[in-house]
Scaffold this motif. Sequence first.
Motif, PDB file in Angstrom:
ATOM      1  N   THR A   1      -7.662  -1.772   3.288  1.00  0.00           N
ATOM      2  CA  THR A   1      -6.960  -1.247   1.634  1.00  0.00           C
ATOM      3  C   THR A   1      -6.319   0.442   2.616  1.00  0.00           C
ATOM      4  N   ARG A   2      -6.792   0.312   3.879  1.00  0.00           N
ATOM      5  CA  ARG A   2      -5.924   0.735   5.007  1.00  0.00           C
ATOM      6  C   ARG A   2      -4.961   0.396   5.865  1.00  0.00           C
ATOM      7  N   ASN A   3      -5.412  -0.675   5.709  1.00  0.00           N
ATOM      8  CA  ASN A   3      -4.147  -1.673   6.245  1.00  0.00           C
ATOM      9  C   ASN A   3      -3.024  -2.079   5.678  1.00  0.00           C
ATOM     10  N   ALA A   4      -3.612  -2.189   3.926  1.00  0.00           N
ATOM     11  CA  ALA A   4      -2.132  -2.007   3.318  1.00  0.00           C
ATOM     12  C   ALA A   4      -1.531  -1.336   3.022  1.00  0.00           C
ATOM     13  N   LEU A   5      -1.863  -0.047   3.209  1.00  0.00           N
ATOM     14  CA  LEU A   5      -0.651   0.792   3.110  1.00  0.00           C
ATOM     15  C   LEU A   5      -0.431   1.492   4.141  1.00  0.00           C
ATOM     16  N   SER A   6      -1.155   0.565   5.289  1.00  0.00           N
ATOM     17  CA  SER A   6       0.202   0.815   6.503  1.00  0.00           C
ATOM     18  C   SER A   6       0.745   0.141   7.016  1.00  0.00           C
ATOM     19  N   VAL A   7       0.250  -1.335   6.814  1.00  0.00           N
ATOM     20  CA  VAL A   7       1.489  -2.523   6.234  1.00  0.00           C
ATOM     21  C   VAL A   7       2.768  -1.864   5.535  1.00  0.00           C
ATOM     22  N   CYS A   8       3.009  -1.228   4.368  1.00  0.00           N
ATOM     23  CA  CYS A   8       3.142  -0.853   3.557  1.00  0.00           C
ATOM     24  C   CYS A   8       4.293   0.028   4.338  1.00  0.00           C
ATOM     25  N   THR A   9       4.094   1.181   5.039  1.00  0.00           N
ATOM     26  CA  THR A   9       4.229   2.420   5.866  1.00  0.00           C
ATOM     27  C   THR A   9       5.322   1.612   7.579  1.00  0.00           C
ATOM     28  N   VAL A  10       4.711   0.741   7.915  1.00  0.00           N
ATOM     29  CA  VAL A  10       5.500   0.543   8.735  1.00  0.00           C
ATOM     30  C   VAL A  10       6.775  -0.736   8.388  1.00  0.00           C
ATOM     31  N   PHE A  11       6.722  -1.637   7.051  1.00  0.00           N
ATOM     32  CA  PHE A  11       8.204  -2.319   6.534  1.00  0.00           C
ATOM     33  C   PHE A  11       8.749  -1.059   5.676  1.00  0.00           C
ATOM     34  N   GLY A  12       8.610   0.012   5.305  1.00  0.00           N
ATOM     35  CA  GLY A  12       9.105   1.621   4.830  1.00  0.00           C
ATOM     36  C   GLY A  12       9.486   1.076   3.035  1.00  0.00           C
ATOM     37  N   ILE A  13       7.989   0.234   3.004  1.00  0.00           N
ATOM     38  CA  ILE A  13       8.521   0.450   1.275  1.00  0.00           C
ATOM     39  C   ILE A  13       6.928   1.438   0.360  1.00  0.00           C
ATOM     40  N   GLN A  14       7.198   1.359  -0.423  1.00  0.00           N
ATOM     41  CA  GLN A  14       6.012   1.902  -1.553  1.00  0.00           C
ATOM     42  C   GLN A  14       6.189   1.009  -2.313  1.00  0.00           C
ATOM     43  N   VAL A  15       5.540   1.061  -3.374  1.00  0.00           N
ATOM     44  CA  VAL A  15       4.745   0.332  -4.462  1.00  0.00           C
ATOM     45  C   VAL A  15       3.246   0.415  -4.670  1.00  0.00           C
ATOM     46  N   PRO A  16       3.069   1.167  -5.923  1.00  0.00           N
ATOM     47  CA  PRO A  16       1.670   1.041  -6.112  1.00  0.00           C
ATOM     48  C   PRO A  16       0.470  -0.024  -5.365  1.00  0.00           C
ATOM     49  N   VAL A  17      -0.123   0.976  -4.348  1.00  0.00           N
ATOM     50  CA  VAL A  17      -1.245  -0.199  -3.715  1.00  0.00           C
ATOM     51  C   VAL A  17      -2.765   0.907  -4.708  1.00  0.00           C
ATOM     52  N   ALA A  18      -3.346  -0.891  -4.806  1.00  0.00           N
ATOM     53  CA  ALA A  18      -4.601  -0.496  -6.188  1.00  0.00           C
ATOM     54  C   ALA A  18      -5.589  -1.007  -5.399  1.00  0.00           C
ATOM     55  N   ARG A  19      -6.360   0.117  -4.716  1.00  0.00           N
ATOM     56  CA  ARG A  19      -8.307  -0.647  -3.890  1.00  0.00           C
ATOM     57  C   ARG A  19      -8.986  -1.299  -5.311  1.00  0.00           C
ATOM     58  N   GLY A  20      -9.437  -2.488  -4.907  1.00  0.00           N
ATOM     59  CA  GLY A  20     -10.302  -3.676  -5.888  1.00  0.00           C
ATOM     60  C   GLY A  20     -11.828  -3.753  -4.793  1.00  0.00           C
ATOM     61  N   SER A  21     -12.418  -4.830  -5.214  1.00  0.00           N
ATOM     62  CA  SER A  21     -13.910  -5.175  -5.346  1.00  0.00           C
ATOM     63  C   SER A  21     -13.778  -5.565  -4.510  1.00  0.00           C
ATOM     64  N   GLU A  22     -15.608  -4.138  -3.428  1.00  0.00           N
ATOM     65  CA  GLU A  22     -15.889  -4.172  -2.442  1.00  0.00           C
ATOM     66  C   GLU A  22     -16.623  -5.648  -2.123  1.00  0.00           C
ATOM     67  N   GLY A  23     -16.854  -6.551  -3.316  1.00  0.00           N
ATOM     68  CA  GLY A  23     -17.633  -7.655  -2.587  1.00  0.00           C
ATOM     69  C   GLY A  23     -17.790  -8.895  -3.362  1.00  0.00           C
ATOM     70  N   PRO A  24     -18.456 -10.131  -3.143  1.00  0.00           N
ATOM     71  CA  PRO A  24     -18.062 -11.151  -3.845  1.00  0.00           C
ATOM     72  C   PRO A  24     -19.596 -11.281  -5.374  1.00  0.00           C
ATOM     73  N   LEU A  25     -18.883 -11.939  -6.537  1.00  0.00           N
ATOM     74  CA  LEU A  25     -19.395 -11.535  -7.436  1.00  0.00           C
ATOM     75  C   LEU A  25     -21.526 -12.578  -7.848  1.00  0.00           C
ATOM     76  N   VAL A  26     -21.496 -12.971  -6.333  1.00  0.00           N
ATOM     77  CA  VAL A  26     -22.966 -13.212  -6.847  1.00  0.00           C
ATOM     78  C   VAL A  26     -23.375 -13.667  -5.711  1.00  0.00           C
ATOM     79  N   ILE A  27     -22.299 -13.687  -4.630  1.00  0.00           N
ATOM     80  CA  ILE A  27     -23.149 -14.278  -3.090  1.00  0.00           C
ATOM     81  C   ILE A  27     -23.318 -12.866  -2.686  1.00  0.00           C
ATOM     82  N   GLU A  28     -24.102 -13.306  -0.579  1.00  0.00           N
ATOM     83  CA  GLU A  28     -24.016 -12.139   0.035  1.00  0.00           C
ATOM     84  C   GLU A  28     -22.579 -12.194   0.682  1.00  0.00           C
ATOM     85  N   GLN A  29     -22.086 -10.535   1.315  1.00  0.00           N
ATOM     86  CA  GLN A  29     -20.715 -10.366   2.044  1.00  0.00           C
ATOM     87  C   GLN A  29     -20.539 -11.324   3.293  1.00  0.00           C
TER      88      GLN A  29
END
Length: 325
Positions: free
Chosen positions: A45-73
Amino acid sequence: MEKIILDCDPGHDDAIAILLAAASPEIDLLGITTVAGNHTIDNVTRNALSVCTVFGIQVPVARGSEGPLVIEQVIAEEIHGATGLDGPYLPPASFDLDPRHAVDFIIETVMAHEPGTVTLVPVGPYTNIALAARKEPRIVERVKQVIVMGGAYTRGNITPAAEFNIYADPEAAHVVFSAGWPVTMIGLDLTQHQALATPELQERVRAIGGDISEFILDTWDFVHTTHNGLLDIPYPAIHDACCVAAVIDPDIITVEKADVRVELEGRWTKGQTVANFQSASGMRHFGGSASAQTDYRTDVAITLDFERFADLIVDSATHLTNAKA
Ligand code: PIR
Ligand code: CA
């Protein structure tokens, strides 16, 4: 303009997908959602914001799932390094996250637009997409299509049989392939064997100059060193951007229909996408009988028009470099 939500885990090649999505006049990037995959949810998530910053773009960035549904990460630190995007300079974010969870962002955005107008582009494990489809099943009818990076009908990258995005959350992949919405699978057969950052492409990006050009070259330099010894490919693979390219210009890929199933239990094959390209009824299809079975029709990507793909990357980098200046 094609409206898309890019669901990603940046990730070196994810950054190029963001580049194409943000710079192309054919695309209306409604938002970026993040998912744990290449690295932890905090890092990607931090990387996504940094990449947008490097590219000079601003769009909504929403943080999502911390890990898979069933298995170990499982993460892919051996390819992407300790930050998930080692190599290039990652500036601090120039804007804040959207307050919503990625799953709610996806649902609300799809429901707020006209039916058949929003394309989902998952290029990390499909955890957010599967959860969104379960939480609000009406999105399955409402989205235009789902263009995934993942899977392979020939060979894997994390195991001999499995591709990373599927292997990292196979149950989520099963939900996505069997939901009933139109799915295009752009797998390693295309992305790891036809979408490579060749020396010619690298030279064209170098010629643009400026910090976006430098950032892209640094991502390729880093994965080039980590690919060595792990994968038998000569240049860095630009996996995720292939999905965005296919939204920009559907003719950039060729596809064949297949019934794709995710192996959830195999001894050597867990996370494999088993693709049945055969339609003649004589064959024993999935389930062992030739009749009375569900047929999940997926468009499986076969070939890429690499020259056109390379042009899209160069054009996007040039466009954002000029816009930033
Ligand atoms: C994971 C990836 C790439 C290479 C390896 N070896 C592992 C990431 C990419 O971001 C892409 O989305 C997908 N997962 C390719 O497997
Ligand atoms: Ca990815």
